[in-house]
Design an enzyme around this catalytic site. Sequence first.
Site, PDB file in Angstrom:
ATOM      1  N   ARG A 121       1.209 -21.183  15.597  1.00 46.02           N
ATOM      2  CA  ARG A 121      -0.130 -20.634  15.878  1.00 46.02           C
ATOM      3  C   ARG A 121      -1.259 -21.459  15.273  1.00 46.02           C
ATOM      4  NH1 ARG A 121       2.584 -15.964  14.441  1.00 46.02           N
ATOM      5  NH2 ARG A 121       3.248 -14.744  16.253  1.00 46.02           N
ATOM      6  N   LYS A 143     -11.367 -29.811  22.647  1.00 43.67           N
ATOM      7  CA  LYS A 143     -10.736 -29.402  23.906  1.00 43.67           C
ATOM      8  C   LYS A 143      -9.387 -30.091  23.955  1.00 43.67           C
ATOM      9  CE  LYS A 143     -14.185 -28.713  27.519  1.00 43.67           C
ATOM     10  NZ  LYS A 143     -14.445 -29.162  28.905  1.00 43.67           N
ATOM     11  N   GLU A 185     -18.828 -43.349  30.278  1.00 44.84           N
ATOM     12  CA  GLU A 185     -19.165 -42.111  29.547  1.00 44.84           C
ATOM     13  C   GLU A 185     -20.366 -42.336  28.618  1.00 44.84           C
ATOM     14  OE1 GLU A 185     -17.721 -39.239  30.227  1.00 44.84           O
ATOM     15  OE2 GLU A 185     -15.701 -39.690  30.969  1.00 44.84           O
ATOM     16  N   LYS A 227     -22.479 -35.872  21.372  1.00 47.20           N
ATOM     17  CA  LYS A 227     -21.384 -34.939  21.685  1.00 47.20           C
ATOM     18  C   LYS A 227     -21.280 -33.881  20.586  1.00 47.20           C
ATOM     19  CE  LYS A 227     -17.233 -33.678  23.576  1.00 47.20           C
ATOM     20  NZ  LYS A 227     -16.058 -34.069  24.335  1.00 47.20           N
ATOM     21  N   GLU A 237     -18.128 -23.756  25.613  1.00 43.77           N
ATOM     22  CA  GLU A 237     -18.669 -23.890  26.963  1.00 43.77           C
ATOM     23  C   GLU A 237     -19.065 -22.537  27.545  1.00 43.77           C
ATOM     24  OE1 GLU A 237     -16.373 -27.032  28.781  1.00 43.77           O
ATOM     25  OE2 GLU A 237     -17.270 -26.589  30.714  1.00 43.77           O
ATOM     26  N   ARG A 242     -22.796 -27.175  27.283  1.00 47.55           N
ATOM     27  CA  ARG A 242     -21.695 -28.146  27.351  1.00 47.55           C
ATOM     28  C   ARG A 242     -21.467 -28.627  28.790  1.00 47.55           C
ATOM     29  NH1 ARG A 242     -16.338 -28.083  23.294  1.00 47.55           N
ATOM     30  NH2 ARG A 242     -15.626 -30.092  24.042  1.00 47.55           N
ATOM     31  N   ASN A 246     -20.672 -32.630  32.063  1.00 44.29           N
ATOM     32  CA  ASN A 246     -19.971 -32.847  33.322  1.00 44.29           C
ATOM     33  C   ASN A 246     -20.766 -33.687  34.314  1.00 44.29           C
ATOM     34  OD1 ASN A 246     -17.534 -31.558  32.842  1.00 44.29           O
ATOM     35  ND2 ASN A 246     -18.438 -29.552  33.255  1.00 44.29           N
ATOM     36  N   HIS A 249     -19.104 -35.823  36.876  1.00 46.94           N
ATOM     37  CA  HIS A 249     -17.697 -35.429  36.890  1.00 46.94           C
ATOM     38  C   HIS A 249     -17.306 -34.570  38.085  1.00 46.94           C
ATOM     39  CE1 HIS A 249     -17.700 -37.139  32.919  1.00 46.94           C
ATOM     40  NE2 HIS A 249     -16.434 -36.866  32.732  1.00 46.94           N
ATOM     41  N   HIS A 253     -14.253 -36.140  39.520  1.00 46.62           N
ATOM     42  CA  HIS A 253     -12.926 -35.496  39.536  1.00 46.62           C
ATOM     43  C   HIS A 253     -12.357 -35.441  40.955  1.00 46.62           C
ATOM     44  CE1 HIS A 253     -13.684 -33.265  35.478  1.00 46.62           C
ATOM     45  NE2 HIS A 253     -12.989 -34.370  35.301  1.00 46.62           N
ATOM     46  N   HIS A 266     -10.563 -42.850  35.234  1.00 46.77           N
ATOM     47  CA  HIS A 266     -11.491 -41.739  35.071  1.00 46.77           C
ATOM     48  C   HIS A 266     -12.930 -42.253  34.974  1.00 46.77           C
ATOM     49  CE1 HIS A 266     -13.086 -37.905  33.762  1.00 46.77           C
ATOM     50  NE2 HIS A 266     -13.590 -38.483  32.680  1.00 46.77           N
TER      51      HIS A 266
HETATM   52  N1  LIG Z   1     -10.408 -33.482  25.371  1.00 50.62           N
HETATM   53  C1  LIG Z   1     -11.491 -33.902  25.981  1.00 50.62           C
HETATM   54  O1  LIG Z   1     -12.583 -33.411  25.743  1.00 50.62           O
HETATM   55  C2  LIG Z   1     -11.343 -35.026  26.949  1.00 50.62           C
HETATM   56  C3  LIG Z   1     -12.479 -35.674  27.438  1.00 50.62           C
HETATM   57  C4  LIG Z   1     -12.308 -36.753  28.291  1.00 50.62           C
HETATM   58  C5  LIG Z   1     -11.034 -37.172  28.640  1.00 50.62           C
HETATM   59  N2  LIG Z   1      -9.944 -36.511  28.165  1.00 50.62           N
HETATM   60  C6  LIG Z   1      -8.586 -36.949  28.508  1.00 50.62           C
HETATM   61  O2  LIG Z   1      -8.388 -38.249  27.978  1.00 50.62           O
HETATM   62  C7  LIG Z   1      -7.384 -38.915  28.731  1.00 50.62           C
HETATM   63  C8  LIG Z   1      -7.827 -40.330  28.994  1.00 50.62           C
HETATM   64  O3  LIG Z   1      -8.032 -40.973  27.769  1.00 50.62           O
HETATM   65  P1  LIG Z   1      -8.080 -42.571  27.659  1.00 50.62           P
HETATM   66  O4  LIG Z   1      -9.012 -43.112  28.660  1.00 50.62           O
HETATM   67  O5  LIG Z   1      -8.276 -42.895  26.243  1.00 50.62           O
HETATM   68  O6  LIG Z   1      -6.637 -42.987  28.202  1.00 50.62           O
HETATM   69  P2  LIG Z   1      -5.240 -43.298  27.470  1.00 50.62           P
HETATM   70  O7  LIG Z   1      -5.042 -42.460  26.297  1.00 50.62           O
HETATM   71  O8  LIG Z   1      -4.220 -43.273  28.534  1.00 50.62           O
HETATM   72  O9  LIG Z   1      -5.456 -44.805  27.003  1.00 50.62           O
HETATM   73  C9  LIG Z   1      -5.648 -45.815  27.975  1.00 50.62           C
HETATM   74  C10 LIG Z   1      -4.660 -46.967  27.781  1.00 50.62           C
HETATM   75  O10 LIG Z   1      -5.083 -47.752  26.668  1.00 50.62           O
HETATM   76  C11 LIG Z   1      -4.012 -47.938  25.757  1.00 50.62           C
HETATM   77  N3  LIG Z   1      -4.628 -48.110  24.456  1.00 50.62           N
HETATM   78  C12 LIG Z   1      -5.114 -47.159  23.637  1.00 50.62           C
HETATM   79  N4  LIG Z   1      -5.740 -47.698  22.596  1.00 50.62           N
HETATM   80  C13 LIG Z   1      -5.643 -49.036  22.758  1.00 50.62           C
HETATM   81  C14 LIG Z   1      -6.118 -50.137  22.003  1.00 50.62           C
HETATM   82  N5  LIG Z   1      -6.863 -49.973  20.923  1.00 50.62           N
HETATM   83  N6  LIG Z   1      -5.845 -51.389  22.457  1.00 50.62           N
HETATM   84  C15 LIG Z   1      -5.147 -51.578  23.583  1.00 50.62           C
HETATM   85  N7  LIG Z   1      -4.694 -50.566  24.352  1.00 50.62           N
HETATM   86  C16 LIG Z   1      -4.941 -49.316  23.931  1.00 50.62           C
HETATM   87  C17 LIG Z   1      -3.152 -46.736  25.953  1.00 50.62           C
HETATM   88  O11 LIG Z   1      -1.821 -46.966  25.514  1.00 50.62           O
HETATM   89  C18 LIG Z   1      -3.249 -46.542  27.467  1.00 50.62           C
HETATM   90  O12 LIG Z   1      -2.353 -47.394  28.131  1.00 50.62           O
HETATM   91  C19 LIG Z   1      -7.173 -38.078  29.976  1.00 50.62           C
HETATM   92  O13 LIG Z   1      -5.941 -37.392  29.860  1.00 50.62           O
HETATM   93  C20 LIG Z   1      -8.315 -37.076  29.974  1.00 50.62           C
HETATM   94  O14 LIG Z   1      -7.993 -35.853  30.555  1.00 50.62           O
HETATM   95  C21 LIG Z   1     -10.088 -35.457  27.331  1.00 50.62           C
HETATM   96 ZN   LIG Z   2     -15.135 -37.847  31.380  1.00 52.14          ZN
END
Ligand SMILES: NC(=O)c1ccc[n+]([C@@H]2O[C@H](COP(=O)([O-])OP(=O)(O)OC[C@H]3O[C@@H](n4cnc5c(N)ncnc54)[C@H](O)[C@@H]3O)[C@@H](O)[C@H]2O)c1
Ligand SMILES: [Zn+2]
Length: 369
Positions: A121, A143, A185, A227, A237, A242, A246, A249, A253, A266
Amino acid sequence: MKKIRVHLGKRSYDIIIGGKVIAALGGILKKMRLGDTAVVISNPKIKKLFSAKLKATLDKNRLQYKFLEVPDSETSKSREVAFKAINRIAAWDTQGKIFLIALGGGVVGDLAGFIAAVYKRGIAYVQVPTTLLAQIDSAIGGKVAIDLVQGKNLVGAFYQPRLVFSDVQFLGSLGKREIRSGLAEAVKYGVIRDQALFEFIARKYRGLLALKPQPLESVVERCSRIKAGIVERDEKEEKGLRTILNFGHTIGHAVEAAAGYKSITHGEAVAFGMVCAAEISFRMKLLDAGSFRRLSNLIEDIGLPVRISGIKINKVLDALRHDKKFIAGRNRFVLPVAIGKVVIKENIPPQLIRQVLSARLSAFAENHR
Ligand SMILES: NC(=O)c1ccc[n+]([C@@H]2O[C@H](COP(=O)([O-])OP(=O)(O)OC[C@H]3O[C@@H](n4cnc5c(N)ncnc54)[C@H](O)[C@@H]3O)[C@@H](O)[C@H]2O)c1
Ligand SMILES: [Zn+2]
């Protein structure tokens, strides 16, 4: 080293930002007394790149730790991977208190946060984001989620980390495409909240793409501040604030879904979505031509798409209709009215959305990359 406090009462925490600051993490964690053993969740690529530095600072402060690897893929945000990891953690959890460290991009951060939220939990977790997107966006705000076949991020919670530790040195190994996607972003934050940030990115985009530490650190700090400020005032949200995060987005999306979450990142989808939203706003006479052009030019300068080929418009429109933000056939968009200011508008004429999309999408794939 910069420190930004996210004020959320008992759930308050710091975001620490700097270049080559990882050596300080162990000491900070030691003082925070989050538990006896840290489970570091990461993927093989990130572990190879950064685990030595992380281990060094944990060892120096005599902190116990174990590494838990998950595959390098969005599919790691799944029930299968999450529960396999939880079983491992439970097996290790025999004495003392366990806490988690998410070392990686948004995938690792969302997954580790989800596990932290549900295991017993809720246990403490720390975000050590390694992508630009994770440092300026996903690691902040709590999130956390995994995906279902029915859609992304459908099972999750609002569960704040105890610390976000962003070392911009980690960004040095990112590929161009990852940096561009993160910059999308950053541009978003400029448009929704901060004209000076937008102008900073417009002046420095070459240095940012070349991964120069100074402008990167500045962007990470300014975006994190925005942020954090939004999360503080609308943690779950509920107040509509918040929602402005978007921007870009809604269409973004839909484009990601239409592309089957392949072939387009993305950030690329969001960049395209921001240009479309700005054009809708311009055509509705809410945004002046000059501001629309500046946004569109910056996105092109960064190397992000303002037009996309290989995706059928009907697939995007279908995905838009299935969007959970489109309540009972009514649509809702975040539209810029100036660089630095957005409004939320409902019931945008569907023909206008179709017109804007059809001019910017083509079903034929071009070899443009
Ligand atoms: N929680 C939230 O508020 C929120 C907001 C936006 C996105 N997200 C989520 O985030 C995810 C996308 O995140 P992302 O874009 O970081 O993708 P990711 O985590 O897949 O990373 C992208 C790629 O970069 C590689 N990588 C990471 N750090 C590295 C580094 N320093 N050097 C070289 N390679 C590196 C990873 O292994 C991967 O192959 C999605 O699942 C999305 O839904 C969440
Ligand atoms: Zn985004």
